[in-house]
Design a protein around this motif. Sequence first.
Motif, PDB file in Angstrom:
ATOM      1  N   HIS A   1      38.520  37.141  34.108  1.00  0.00           N
ATOM      2  CA  HIS A   1      38.560  36.981  35.558  1.00  0.00           C
ATOM      3  C   HIS A   1      40.032  36.934  35.956  1.00  0.00           C
ATOM      4  O   HIS A   1      40.794  36.123  35.430  1.00  0.00           O
ATOM      5  CB  HIS A   1      37.848  35.697  35.993  1.00  0.00           C
ATOM      6  CG  HIS A   1      37.653  35.612  37.467  1.00  0.00           C
ATOM      7  ND1 HIS A   1      38.632  35.139  38.316  1.00  0.00           N
ATOM      8  CD2 HIS A   1      36.606  35.972  38.240  1.00  0.00           C
ATOM      9  CE1 HIS A   1      38.180  35.201  39.551  1.00  0.00           C
ATOM     10  NE2 HIS A   1      36.960  35.700  39.537  1.00  0.00           N
TER      11      HIS A   1
ATOM     12  N   SER B   1      42.515  35.722  38.177  1.00  0.00           N
ATOM     13  CA  SER B   1      42.549  34.597  39.102  1.00  0.00           C
ATOM     14  C   SER B   1      43.476  34.881  40.270  1.00  0.00           C
ATOM     15  O   SER B   1      44.239  35.832  40.274  1.00  0.00           O
ATOM     16  CB  SER B   1      42.998  33.345  38.356  1.00  0.00           C
ATOM     17  OG  SER B   1      44.303  33.555  37.858  1.00  0.00           O
TER      18      SER B   1
ATOM     19  N   SER C   1      47.483  32.754  38.555  1.00  0.00           N
ATOM     20  CA  SER C   1      47.261  34.119  39.048  1.00  0.00           C
ATOM     21  C   SER C   1      47.333  35.158  37.935  1.00  0.00           C
ATOM     22  O   SER C   1      48.017  36.166  38.055  1.00  0.00           O
ATOM     23  CB  SER C   1      48.254  34.443  40.162  1.00  0.00           C
ATOM     24  OG  SER C   1      48.098  33.530  41.215  1.00  0.00           O
TER      25      SER C   1
ATOM     26  N   ILE D   1      30.503  33.489  37.876  1.00  0.00           N
ATOM     27  CA  ILE D   1      30.740  34.751  38.564  1.00  0.00           C
ATOM     28  C   ILE D   1      29.655  34.865  39.627  1.00  0.00           C
ATOM     29  O   ILE D   1      28.469  34.701  39.334  1.00  0.00           O
ATOM     30  CB  ILE D   1      30.669  35.949  37.595  1.00  0.00           C
ATOM     31  CG1 ILE D   1      31.732  35.826  36.502  1.00  0.00           C
ATOM     32  CG2 ILE D   1      30.795  37.266  38.349  1.00  0.00           C
ATOM     33  CD1 ILE D   1      33.154  35.811  36.987  1.00  0.00           C
TER      34      ILE D   1
ATOM     35  N   GLY E   1      30.953  36.667  45.383  1.00  0.00           N
ATOM     36  CA  GLY E   1      32.321  36.795  45.878  1.00  0.00           C
ATOM     37  C   GLY E   1      33.277  37.404  44.877  1.00  0.00           C
ATOM     38  O   GLY E   1      34.479  37.437  45.094  1.00  0.00           O
ATOM     39  N   ASP E   2      32.735  37.885  43.746  1.00  0.00           N
ATOM     40  CA  ASP E   2      33.553  38.505  42.707  1.00  0.00           C
ATOM     41  C   ASP E   2      33.203  39.981  42.570  1.00  0.00           C
ATOM     42  O   ASP E   2      32.051  40.375  42.764  1.00  0.00           O
ATOM     43  CB  ASP E   2      33.340  37.798  41.360  1.00  0.00           C
ATOM     44  CG  ASP E   2      33.843  36.369  41.381  1.00  0.00           C
ATOM     45  OD1 ASP E   2      35.049  36.180  41.643  1.00  0.00           O
ATOM     46  OD2 ASP E   2      33.040  35.458  41.136  1.00  0.00           O
TER      47      ASP E   2
ATOM     48  N   TYR F   1      36.470  40.785  35.980  1.00  0.00           N
ATOM     49  CA  TYR F   1      36.157  40.483  37.382  1.00  0.00           C
ATOM     50  C   TYR F   1      37.404  40.009  38.129  1.00  0.00           C
ATOM     51  O   TYR F   1      38.365  39.537  37.533  1.00  0.00           O
ATOM     52  CB  TYR F   1      35.113  39.357  37.465  1.00  0.00           C
ATOM     53  CG  TYR F   1      33.806  39.663  36.823  1.00  0.00           C
ATOM     54  CD1 TYR F   1      32.786  40.289  37.539  1.00  0.00           C
ATOM     55  CD2 TYR F   1      33.567  39.334  35.494  1.00  0.00           C
ATOM     56  CE1 TYR F   1      31.570  40.573  36.944  1.00  0.00           C
ATOM     57  CE2 TYR F   1      32.351  39.615  34.894  1.00  0.00           C
ATOM     58  CZ  TYR F   1      31.359  40.235  35.620  1.00  0.00           C
ATOM     59  OH  TYR F   1      30.163  40.511  35.019  1.00  0.00           O
ATOM     60  N   MET F   2      37.302  40.101  39.447  1.00  0.00           N
ATOM     61  CA  MET F   2      38.339  39.599  40.343  1.00  0.00           C
ATOM     62  C   MET F   2      37.639  39.134  41.615  1.00  0.00           C
ATOM     63  O   MET F   2      36.634  39.723  42.019  1.00  0.00           O
ATOM     64  CB  MET F   2      39.320  40.725  40.665  1.00  0.00           C
ATOM     65  CG  MET F   2      40.356  40.392  41.710  1.00  0.00           C
ATOM     66  SD  MET F   2      41.405  41.815  42.079  1.00  0.00           S
ATOM     67  CE  MET F   2      42.537  41.723  40.711  1.00  0.00           C
ATOM     68  N   SER F   3      38.181  38.100  42.242  1.00  0.00           N
ATOM     69  CA  SER F   3      37.583  37.672  43.506  1.00  0.00           C
ATOM     70  C   SER F   3      37.726  38.783  44.538  1.00  0.00           C
ATOM     71  O   SER F   3      38.696  39.548  44.522  1.00  0.00           O
ATOM     72  CB  SER F   3      38.235  36.384  44.009  1.00  0.00           C
ATOM     73  OG  SER F   3      39.553  36.639  44.446  1.00  0.00           O
ATOM     74  N   ALA F   4      36.751  38.872  45.424  1.00  0.00           N
ATOM     75  CA  ALA F   4      36.761  39.924  46.447  1.00  0.00           C
ATOM     76  C   ALA F   4      38.006  39.823  47.323  1.00  0.00           C
ATOM     77  O   ALA F   4      38.578  40.850  47.709  1.00  0.00           O
ATOM     78  CB  ALA F   4      35.491  39.843  47.293  1.00  0.00           C
ATOM     79  N   SER F   5      38.450  38.612  47.617  1.00  0.00           N
ATOM     80  CA  SER F   5      39.649  38.457  48.452  1.00  0.00           C
ATOM     81  C   SER F   5      40.890  38.982  47.732  1.00  0.00           C
ATOM     82  O   SER F   5      41.751  39.615  48.344  1.00  0.00           O
ATOM     83  CB  SER F   5      39.838  37.001  48.872  1.00  0.00           C
ATOM     84  OG  SER F   5      39.994  36.173  47.740  1.00  0.00           O
ATOM     85  N   GLN F   6      40.988  38.741  46.425  1.00  0.00           N
ATOM     86  CA  GLN F   6      42.102  39.296  45.649  1.00  0.00           C
ATOM     87  C   GLN F   6      42.001  40.816  45.563  1.00  0.00           C
ATOM     88  O   GLN F   6      43.007  41.513  45.611  1.00  0.00           O
ATOM     89  CB  GLN F   6      42.123  38.697  44.241  1.00  0.00           C
ATOM     90  CG  GLN F   6      42.722  37.327  44.170  1.00  0.00           C
ATOM     91  CD  GLN F   6      44.205  37.330  44.450  1.00  0.00           C
ATOM     92  OE1 GLN F   6      44.620  36.934  45.528  1.00  0.00           O
ATOM     93  NE2 GLN F   6      44.991  37.777  43.518  1.00  0.00           N
TER      94      GLN F   6
END
Length: 121
Positions: free
Chosen positions: A29, A31, A38, A50, A53-54, A66-71
């Motif tokens: 992930h 971060s 990060s 997970i 939002g990922d 994976y990565m957060s949708a905001s990132q």
Amino acid sequence: MVDRVIATPATLELIDVLRAKYGPRLFFHQSGGCCDNSAANCYIEGELTIGPGDVKLGEIGGLPFYMSASQFEYWQHTQLIIDVIDGHGGGTLSLEGPEGKAFLTRSRVFTDAELAQLRAS
């Protein structure tokens, strides 16, 4: 096909070490916060949830990434290149810390042709 995330040979070697030590149920992930520096972190399934939002960017070394949708909004124009450096990643919770290694995310901007290919797929 263009990959959103790739790994260096050193990263693939370290993934093999971690898989041998912790088993096959690992994932990454990327971060986006201060306390987990990060970075690309490797976890055993169940250590981090997970959710919707990922975003799954792909796989490296056979492990989902994976990565957060905001990132992802910030990184969507770049290919992530996951590398390894000697040392500790600043208190990371990632599995490679005890190995004296840290995952490091490098990146490069996709070409217009690559972005078009990604959007089409």
